[in-house]
Structure formats: C-alpha cells, structure tokens
Scaffold this active site. Structure first.
Site, PDB file in Angstrom:
ATOM      1  N   GLU A 103      61.192  44.950 -49.416  1.00  0.00           N
ATOM      2  CA  GLU A 103      61.197  45.607 -47.950  1.00  0.00           C
ATOM      3  C   GLU A 103      62.424  46.679 -48.245  1.00  0.00           C
ATOM      4  O   GLU A 103      63.297  46.515 -48.772  1.00  0.00           O
ATOM      5  CB  GLU A 103      61.519  44.647 -46.856  1.00  0.00           C
TER       6      GLU A 103
ATOM      7  N   GLU B 252      64.503  44.814 -51.165  1.00  0.00           N
ATOM      8  CA  GLU B 252      63.533  45.665 -52.027  1.00  0.00           C
ATOM      9  C   GLU B 252      62.516  44.710 -52.604  1.00  0.00           C
ATOM     10  O   GLU B 252      61.519  45.520 -53.265  1.00  0.00           O
ATOM     11  CB  GLU B 252      64.276  46.615 -53.061  1.00  0.00           C
TER      12      GLU B 252
END
Lengths: 353, 353
Positions: A174, A317
């Site tokens: 994310e 991420e």
C-alpha cells in the site's frame, strides 16, 4: 461479486494436508522439528493449497494507493502530493517495492483505488478509483459503506483475475500519506486498544506531531463510534480506500485458496477487518514481519499471527512481504527435494538419550 | 599460510564506505531509516567490500564435517555413524543444506576435516582430514594445538581458493554428531558462562541426556581448564575439527575482505574463537539467525552481533545462513536500483511534523 457471496466462498484450510506434511517432514534427514518455523510454514502452506506439493510462484504484490482526508490534520511528515508522486515512482520501477519485487520474482500490480487529484497515470497503473481520497475521518466517516464495498470488490476482483492468470501467492502492499492514522484507528477498534497504544510515528513525525496524531485518532473514534461488531461500518468510518481494497484482496485470496502474505501495519489493519468479516480467512494469512509501528504488535496479537521476522521495517508498499518470499520457496523446496532417512540410508535416533 | 600471517592480514572494514552508503540510503525515495535492519546490512556490507556497489554472488557454503570422541559419552540423540552418512547425503544433494543452497544459488563445498572411520567419499567431498575424529574432550584435550592450527589453515586455504574463483560471500556450515557439546564448552569459555547456561538439547536429547551432557561439559572444563586468554589452546582442548576449520574459514574470509555469514550455535562458537584470536575479524561477520540452542544467545551477545531473524532453527549444516542470502541480495539491490527523491521527483518531508 458482492461481499456476502465472496465470504460464503471461503472455506477453512485443509487439515489433512497439514497432517500429511508434518509426517513427510518428520521423515526427512534432520532431527524432528529442527527446521523450526520453516516446518510450520510448510505445513501452513500445504493446508492452504490442500496438497503437500504446492507452488509459490508465479506471485504478485498488489500495491493499493489512496489518499486520506485526514492528511490535512498534519499527521504525516510528508505532504499529500507524495502519494501520487510515489505511484509514478512505482510505475517507473524506482521504488523499494519495485526493487524487492524484482529480486523476489514477483509481479507488481499498482492500483489507484482512491488517489486525490487528476492523475495522468502510465498504462501500468490500474485505475479502480472509488473516490479521489477519503473525507477527514476525524470529522465524520472517511467513506460511505457503499464505497467500502466497492473498494473491497475491486480488491477481490484483482485477485480473482491474477489467480486466473496463474498467480499462486498474493502479497499485500500500500501507499497513502496519512494511512497509518487510519490503520491506528482501525487497530484501536478491532484489537480493542487505546488510541495512544496503537498510534506511532508513521513516516517519522516528531513528538508534537505524534501527540496531534493520537488526538486525531481519538477524535475519529469519538466522532464515528466505530465497533468491531459492525466491521464494514467501522472500515468505512475510519479506514481508507487502500485498506478497504486490501480487505478485498485478503478475502479474495482466501476465496481462491491462495496464500496471502501480509506486510506491515496497514495491511495488518486490513487483515483485522477481513477476519472479523470472515473468520475462516485467517487460515490463508502469512504474517511476514513485525513492523516498527507500535500498533502492529497489537494487530498481530489480535490476529494470533506470529510474524516470520522483525527487521525494524516501517516503509510499507509490500516491502516486508517481499522479503518473506524466499522463506515460502524454501519451505516448499524442503518438502519436495529433501531426502528421507530411508532414501538416504541415514540412521535415525539411537534412543541413547 | 600460518595463523600469525593470516591474522596480520585482517584489516578493519571501511568506515568511509559505510558513511557513503548511509548518505546514499538517506536520498532514496523512502522515509529515512524506514528499511530498518536492511539499511544496516547494506552499510555493513559496503564497509566489508569497501564500496557502495558490491556483489553478493557468486557465493558458497562451506560445510565442515568431523567426529567427536565425546559422542561415546551419550551426548547426542543420534549414533556417531550419522556424521559420515550425512556427508554421503550432502554429496548426493539430499540434505537440507543442499536444498537451501540450490534455492539461494550457493555452491556447496563439503569438507571432511575429521570424520571417523575409513570413508569412500564421492569426488565432490574434499578430504582435508586432520584426524579421524577428536579425542573425548571430557577426558583430556580434544586435539593438539598443532592439529588445531592445521584445521584452521585448511579452512582459510579453502576460502582463499574460493575467492580466487570469484566467490564474494562465504557461509559457514557444519555436521558432526556431538558438536553441540564442544560448542557449549567453547561458549562457556569464550562467553564466560556456566556450562548449564549454554548447554542445550542439540539434536533432541531427553532430560537425563541433557543432565549428562551438562556434566560432560563441566568435566571438560574442569579437566582441561581452557581459558579465553589462550584461545588456540582452548580451541584444541574443547573444540572439534569442524569448529577449528570454521575458525579458519572466518579468519580467511576476513583476510580476503569478503562477508562471512554465520549459521547457528556451532558456527557461533567458531566465531567466538576467531574474534578472540583476531578482534578485527568481527567486522566481516553477518549473524543470520538466532538458534533454538540456548547457548547461541550467549555467543551472539559476546560477539555483539544481532541476528537477522529467529525461526527456531536448530539443524545446522549452514541452513540458517542460506536463508539470510536473499536479505544480503536485497540490501545490495536497494543501493543499486532504488530511485532518489531527486531522480524520481518525489517531495521530501514537509517539515509539517
């Protein structure tokens, strides 16, 4: 597929395959149990795939990006524009997740599920924008329940498509300036903790920033009164589009019977929501690492998941999830390739103590 | 090369390369420090290789095998014959270390440095046999100082040869029924602990076996009176040929300025001896994992090394060291491949807290 149909398709993992895997491991040329958590991981994966022989490739990391209205409250060390800038960086292949996904031979799937502004993305970025960022969760609901359902549906649909294309392991990633604030609020609700206990420095805010962030989380909880008994409403009230999308990724992976590797604090919050909606989804989760964010410990505790490592990561991420991939591969290779005491002509325990 | 020449060639790692690496990392598109121990590892490796760009392949795991006279005291759950049987298993490619070395693209170098009996090894096993197993360390010295020097020299020579062939990372592995007893005695000496605090179940002995094993370690210490102030004599008194060989591997790797990745308890004991002989060798050590053997924590503490993970492994052979290889690769890739804030056009911290 609507949420109710999706969750109805999630079945518990296969306990018979798990037992068969443990027997297989105990016959390998090593003292029983001496590969520790690698054996546990082999058993877990076999139960997910329903087979002692399973593939951990091809694989993909799904990086959901979205903006957060709460960013205007000064809860992050970085300006909101960084979300879109980082999506461009992902598309160009220069971010940490790109580097690690290449190392681990994982496909990177970049999804705009709610980035603010008008963005001219390169073709590699999927546009599943539910809205251009959430509303400020400290002033009211971050999104509507309809929007939360849309984001969940988008996440699940992406997983279904990847699995159709052959993907066997999905990792969660994310990006979203402000999303540790939403994750803290969700963790407070779903792990039943005080805001101060689960709110951390995120990208690196200073002491006054941290105090402000805790106050914002407290306001969000007081204003919205989210409850774990109404998980979808709680997600809509204090979540984010990327978190809702990841709830869909997790539920979708469980429905498709593929392992879903969690990353850090944000994806842990998504997992809390997902297993509250569908408790049997927990069987499909692999916790890669324990993040430096204090709330992640609470989330993992509530999920009853023991992460594979703790490297003090706090980037997100999907980077931590990538670092777990070689362990998944190794667990599978041990099952497939290692000799047994019998086949190798090695003596078992002498019983001599 | 004699031991004194070898140790004289070991230079401290490069602090300028370390500082340059930290600056490089701080400019990458991520919050400063957010890759945690991966950043620390990148800095450490750069200091070893004297460059911010370094290769972590080709690599090799050196598996030293030897027997222990103390095995006759019933300190292991397995009979002594298993050492030679496992060397055959290594040569046939069926052991855990073979599987994991293949996964991690490492060459497996199998060394008979002191296996008992007359063995008809396949060609892939290197014969550097110092003697056919040690004497019982609880009754007197396990080996002579001349033998300890020979084993160290053999280990260092293998590393030198591998480095000439292009190897850039060396991992330490071992096999030897009874070797957790020797490692416990060495850890007691070099980490200054009581025998009971550093003696564990090894391959899985029962409670009476453990009590016997502790008594054997205590006898070894009482009989030989080993002292960390005379490290070579202590190694000869209560060590093993594979442990002495690994001391040579560690000193050799440090002299050649390549990283040496430690495995578990046995290789940790070898590292304790190596850094007592040559303290600057510590700069070249990477601790992969914390073993389930209780003495390993004491050894790592005395080495002031923080392992990368703890997966409850207690197999040895170099298996834990192999699982660290993707982290070494990842640390190098981050340095080489990740975009900077400048190159990617990403905003830095807003200073807004």
């Amino acid at each position: 597929m609507d949420l109710e149909t999706l969750t109805s398709r999630i079945e518990p993992a296969d306990t018979r395959a798990a037992a068969a895997t443990q027997r297989l491991l105990d016959g390998k040329t090593k003292p029983p149990g001496s590969l520790g958590r690698l054996e546990e991981l082999a058993v877990r994966l076999a139960s997910i795939y329903g087979d002692t022989r399973y593939a951990t490739a091809p694989r993909a990391v799904i990086v959901m990006a979205a903006d957060h209205g709460v960013a205007c409250r000064g809860v992050s060390a970085y300006p909101q524009a960084v979300t879109a800038q980082m999506v461009h960086n992902f598309a160009a292949g220069g971010a940490a997740i790109n580097v690690l996904a290449r190392q681990m031979a994982a496909r990177t799937v970049i999804v705009d599920i709610g980035v603010a502004g008008t963005n001219d993305w390169p073709g590699s970025v999927r546009r599943c924008t539910v809205a251009a960022g959430t509303a400020d969760l400290s002033a009211g609901p971050a999104m509507s329940v309809v929007e939360a359902r849309a984001a969940i549906g988008a996440g699940a649909a992406i997983v279904a498509e990847l699995v159709r294309e052959g993907v066997r392991v999905v990792a969660t990633g994310e990006m979203g300036i402000g999303n540790t604030t939403a994750a803290a609020a969700l963790t407070a609700v779903f792990a039943a903790r005080a805001a101060a206990a689960v709110t951390g420095r995120g990208t690196g805010i200073d002491d006054p920033g941290l105090a402000r962030k805790i106050a914002v989380v407290e306001q969000a909880l007081a204003r919205n009164r989210p409850s774990a008994e109404r998980p979808l409403e709680a997600l809509a009230a204090v979540g984010g589009f990327e978190i809702a999308g990841l709830v869909g990724v997790i539920l979708g992976a469980a429905a498709e019977r593929v392992a879903v590797v969690l990353d850090g604090f944000i994806t842990g919050a998504a997992a809390l929501v997902a297993v509250t909606i569908a408790p049997q989804a927990r069987d499909y989760l692999i916790a890669s690492h324990r993040s430096a964010e204090p709330g992640h410990r609470a989330a993992l505790g509530a999920l009853a998941l023991d992460p594979l490592f703790d490297l003090g990561l706090r980037l997100g991420e999907g980077t931590g999830a990538m670092l777990a991939m070689p362990l998944l591969d190794a667990a599978g290779a041990i099952l497939r390739e290692m000799a047994s005491f019998e086949s190798a002509g090695v003596s078992g325990p002498s019983g001599g103590g």
